[in-house]
Every structure is written in C-alpha cells, then in structure tokens.
Design a protein around this motif. Structure first.
Motif: not given
Lengths: 437, 162
Positions: A1, A138-142, A179, B139-140, B142-143
């Motif tokens: 991940m 919001g879905e691409i937090w990294d 988000w 997504l796991v 959310n993040k």
C-alpha cells in the motif's frame, strides 16, 4: 500500500512531456526539482522584475486553456482578477479530481509537487494575490501528505512565504483536503466546501473573480493548468503554442484507462492523433477490437471507434468529432463491452453524486438510472429511448451547475451512437454483445 | 459553557494546525479536517463528537451535521475495524474492478454496505477515487489506497488486516 516506488521507466509519460519531463516516480523532492531547473521561472520573474501584465500577455500568447475540463483560456481568466482591488484576494487550485477516468493531477502532485507550487506562486504574483489554497481530492490521502511535505520544503527554502527570494512579493499557500464529493470539483461547490459547508454550487454570476472564497475576488485553476505555467515563463508563450496548434497551445496529459494494455498518464502535444495515443498506451488489451472511446472523462459524449481513429487529440478536433476534450480522460472500450451496461454504471454515478440542490438534476438523475436499469435487466419498454432523451432535455441547461449536463450528455450520446444495442435489449430482453462487466 | 473534552490533546493539536491555515474569522473552514481527525480517533462520528467539533469551531451543531452527512467518507454509524471501499465505476470496471469486488464479497461473506459478524470488516462501494490507471483500486480506512488489486493481492491484504 501507499505510494508505489519508481514503478516505471523515466519516459513513461512520453517523449514529448514538458510538465512531467524527467519524472521517475522517485525524484519529487525540492532538490530534484531544482536540479531539473525548477523554480527558475519564479526566480527569473523576481530578479528581472517582470511585470504582471507581461506574464498575463505571455499566457495569452501561449493559448493555454484550462485543463480541468472547461478549456477556458487561462490568460483571459487571469486578466479578470481585479489586481488593484484593496483587501483580501485568493488563489485556489482545483485538485479535486474525481471525474471517472481522470487521474492526472494525482500524478502531478505525487511525482512533481513543486511544479504546482511554482505555478501557483507565479499566478499569485501575476494577479497580486497574497494567499492560496490547494483543494485536494479526499480519496488520495497519501498525495495530500506529499503535498504537505513539498510545501514545507518550499516554505523552508523561501519559495513560499514572506518576501520571497528577498523581493517584496509574499505568498502563503495551504493544502486543504476534501472527503468524498465529486461535486466539489465544480468551482463554486469547491469554494463552499473550502468555507466549511456542504459542497453545493452557487449561482453565477457573480463569478468567483468578483465574489469567490469568503466573498472575495478569487481565481481558480486546475492543477495541470498551474503546472504548465513555469515552462511558459521559461520558454515563452510562442514556444508553448508551438508545441500544440493554434488555439490549442502546449502539451496535455491524457489519462488513458479501460481496455488498453498499459493504462496510465501520457503527456503529448495537443493535436496528436488518437491512434498514436492508443499506441503509447500499448494498444488494445488482448488484441481486441476498439469499439468506443469517451475522450474527455465520463461526462463527455462517447464516440465510435472509426471516428476516434480519425481524430486528433485537441480541443477543437474533438469538438468537431462530436465530443469534448474535457479533463483529458480517455476511456477506451473494446468490442466485448455492452453499451447499455456501461451507461448504466455512469448513470448511477451521477445519481449518487448529484448534490440535491436542483430538482431537474436530483430527480432526473434517478429517473435516468432507473430507466436504464430496467432496459439492462430486460424490462425496457418500447418508449424508453424517447423517454431517456426527453429526460436528458429536461435536465440539461436547467440546473445551477454542469453536473446535470454531465449526466445528460452521456445518455444522449450512448443512445445516438449505439441505438441498435439499446433497441435489442428492449426488443429481445437480452444483450447484443457478450459482456464482461 | 465548557464542553467535556471528547477528543485527545493530540487530536486537538492537529485541529489547531488546520485552523491556522484559514483567516482568524473563518475557523469553520477547518471543519472537514477536524471531522476527519475526530473520525480517525473515534472510528466513526457519534453525535457528541460532532457537537464537540461544533463547539470547538464556534459553529452551530446543525452546520457540522450537514457537512458530516454530505461527504461520503464520514461514517455516522459504527463500522467494522477495517473499512474497505472499492471503486466499481466504469473505467475501473473495464479493468477488473467488478471481479475484484465480487471476490471481496465472497471472501468476506457480505455485500456492499455491510459489516462482517465479527466486526472486522465493512465493505463499501466507492465512486471514482481518482486512480483509474491502477485499477482495481480501493481505500482501506479512508487513507490507504491499495492499487492493482488482483485476487491474490486481495487475499494477502485481507489476511494482513484481520
């Protein structure tokens, strides 16, 4: 991940890349960007005291058009900002990329974040704006975390903040994350969201240039648009225009997805034939035959194979062929795909993502979904195709924002170009093609 | 009136950092960040947590509920320890996402919107995550984005997350 580590060769974005030139997937840090000549455009502007008017003139010459979907000329948009307006003004980057098929801004931000920061800083200088926000999906937090890290680097090195490079130009920039709401890619919904509210679009006018974030003059551009600016300053508007064709300046990153061998982002000169782009993406997966292409993201009209194979990838050529370049998301479908089922999935998306503010969209997207659903499942009625077109007529152009149009356009185009398949579903209660999705 | 301290000092420090990004009279702009931080800590967003965020940001509670119920990644009900949201939209579906979703449903024995009996997993159907080139994507919690999820990779991931 997490972020894949250098998964590809250095030229994956293509030999003509200028925004993504030299990107390996691992060289995203400030030192790497500087080694590629990064921040030289901003330094040049500040050292040579290039005027805001000169920058806007250069952008107008470049024929850079908004890369988020609408294709509005960037130089013209920048000239709308009332530079001398006293008080707060804001610069906003729309990185809320959620149009099915579109994934280019994600790659710009995770692999080349400083080019966006530099492009925004130049925009702020040209429009006399002290503060900016980068609104990230919001879905691409990294990717949000990476942008935070890159921004911290830029701030520490004095490319963002007070008195940049010892000049009297100051610019603060912040990242903001969404988000989960497609509608926030619409610029006024994005502003509402940035203000801490539901992302429901505003009436226009007033346009953001006069009444934007917190009611102040605001300019909003897409990530890729800002990312093109440093190159234009370094090489000149004419050179950028020369990369593409008249009225379609520069390169464009196309996100190619679907039934191709190598889905991914390819940066090519505007005006490149679709056939060449398909070849870059490794051709059709499994050697199957091309059936249909949605050339500009899920909201744009689908086109049949023969038309696409004769079309070039630029705003004007795709419009002439009957669709729109949109965000540059190219969704490729092979001969085994059922057009009814494909449209059904898209219709569900708009039904799910309608913000509920306008009745034609809130109710109409549900109608579209349910009628297509019954056709797909063998319960279609002879009058359903006319009903769908009628519904589309009663949504398109009758809502505050373009989500209604985005729901209606695919319906019309799928029925127009593949009417026999829809008719077959209705007449025979089964599919015309063996389908795999 | 002092609200009871519902979030940890560490969470409050993160919220303060978010608040600092916006003009002093625009604390509400930090509500999405604050709710995300609160959800990370609580696992979901109970009403008292949202009320606390409202109080902390000087917002009416209803304005916070509106935001929390509008954006899909906020959970207003308890969910499993691990939330998996897989995109099944058209570009992903063309690249095997429908099969990946079916595989997940079978392995977990649940459908979309459901939680396993042991409370370990909640499965959701996501709309476009903006990563279609690496489909199937999910997504796991959310993040964490998991890309190019073949059946083998899904099995391994579920094993790790158990």
């Amino acid at each position: 991940m997490g972020l894949p580590v250098a998964p590809f060769a250095a030229d994956l974005f293509g030999p003509d890349a200028v925004i993504m030139k030299g990107i390996t997937g691992a060289n995203w840090r400030l030192q790497d960007y500087l080694a590629r000549g990064g921040y030289s455009a901003l330094k040049k502007i500040l050292a040579e005291k290039i005027t805001p008017e000169q920058i806007v003139a250069e952008l107008k010459k470049s024929a850079l058009r908004g890369r988020g979907g609408a294709g509005f000329p960037t130089g013209l948009k920048w000239s709308f900002m009332p530079r001398q307006f006293p008080g707060d003004k804001y610069l906003v980057c729309n990185s809320d990329e959620g149009e099915p098929g579109t994934f280019k801004d994600r790659d710009i931000m995770r692999y080349n974040p400083h080019i966006l920061i530099e492009g925004m800083a130049i925009g702020a200088y040209a429009m006399g704006i002290p503060v900016g926000y980068n609104y990230i999906h919001g879905e691409i937090w990294d990717v949000y975390e990476r942008m935070e890290e890159a921004l911290a680097e830029a701030r520490a090195a004095g490319y963002i903040g007070k008195n940049i490079r010892g000049s009297d130009f100051s610019f603060e920039l912040h990242n903001h994350h969404g988000w989960g709401a497609y509608i926030c890619g619409e610029e006024t919904a994005l502003l509402e969201s940035l203000e801490g509210k539901k992302g429901q679009p505003r009436f226009k006018p007033p346009f953001p240039a006069s009444f934007g974030l917190y009611g102040k003059p605001t300019t909003i551009n897409n990530t890729e648009t800002f990312a093109a600016v440093p190159w234009i300053i370094n090489n000149g508007g004419d050179a950028f225009l020369g990369l593409g064709k008249p009225n379609n300046g520069g390169t464009k990153i196309f996100s190619v997805s679907g039934d191709v061998t190598r889905p991914g982002n390819y940066e090519v000169k505007l005006g490149t034939p679709f056939a060449k782009l398909l070849e870059m993406a490794g051709g059709m997966r499994g050697g199957k035959k091309l059936k249909a292409v949605i050339p500009g993201g899920s909201s744009m009209p689908v086109l049949p194979a023969d038309i696409m194979m004769a079309t070039d990838m630029d705003y004007d050529s795709i419009a002439k062929a009957g669709s729109m370049l949109g965000s540059g998301a190219v969704i490729v479908m092979d001969e085994t795909r059922c057009m009814v089922k494909s449209l059904l999935r898209l219709a569900y998306f708009y039904y799910e993502e309608s913000c509920g503010q306008c009745t034609p969209c809130r109710e109409g997207t549900g109608w579209l979904y349910r009628v297509i659903d019954r056709i797909e499942h063998g319960k279609g009625k002879p009058e359903d195709l006319d009903l769908l077109n009628n519904l589309a007529d009663n949504i398109q152009g009758r809502t505050i924002c373009a989500l209604g149009d985005a729901a209606a356009m695919p319906v019309r185009a799928f029925i127009k170009n593949y009417r026999d398949e829809f008719q077959h579903h209705i007449d025979h209660k089964q599919c015309l093609v063996p389908h795999y999705i | 009136m002092n609200a009871p301290l519902i979030l940890s000092p560490a969470a409050l420090a993160k919220i303060d950092q978010a608040v600092a990004k916006y003009p002093a009279d625009q604390k509400q702009s930090a509500v999405m960040a604050a709710l995300t931080i609160a959800q990370d800590e609580k696992g979901w967003l109970p009403t008292d947590t949202m009320d606390f965020v409202a109080h902390y940001l000087d917002m009416p509670p209803i304005a916070v509920y509106e935001v929390a119920s509008f954006y899909t990644m906020y959970d207003l009900k308890p969910i499993g320890r691990c939330k998996i949201a897989i995109c099944t939209n058209l570009p992903c579906a063309l690249q095997g996402a429908t099969l990946a979703a079916e595989h997940l449903k079978q392995k977990l024995g649940i459908g979309f919107g459901e939680t396993t009996a042991d409370g370990a997993f909640t499965l959701k159907e996501a709309e476009c995550l903006g990563a279609c080139g690496e489909a199937p994507v999910m997504l796991v919690n959310n993040k964490n984005m998991a890309c190019a999820m073949t059946a083998d990779k899904l099995d391994k991931l579920l094993e790790e997350l158990k």
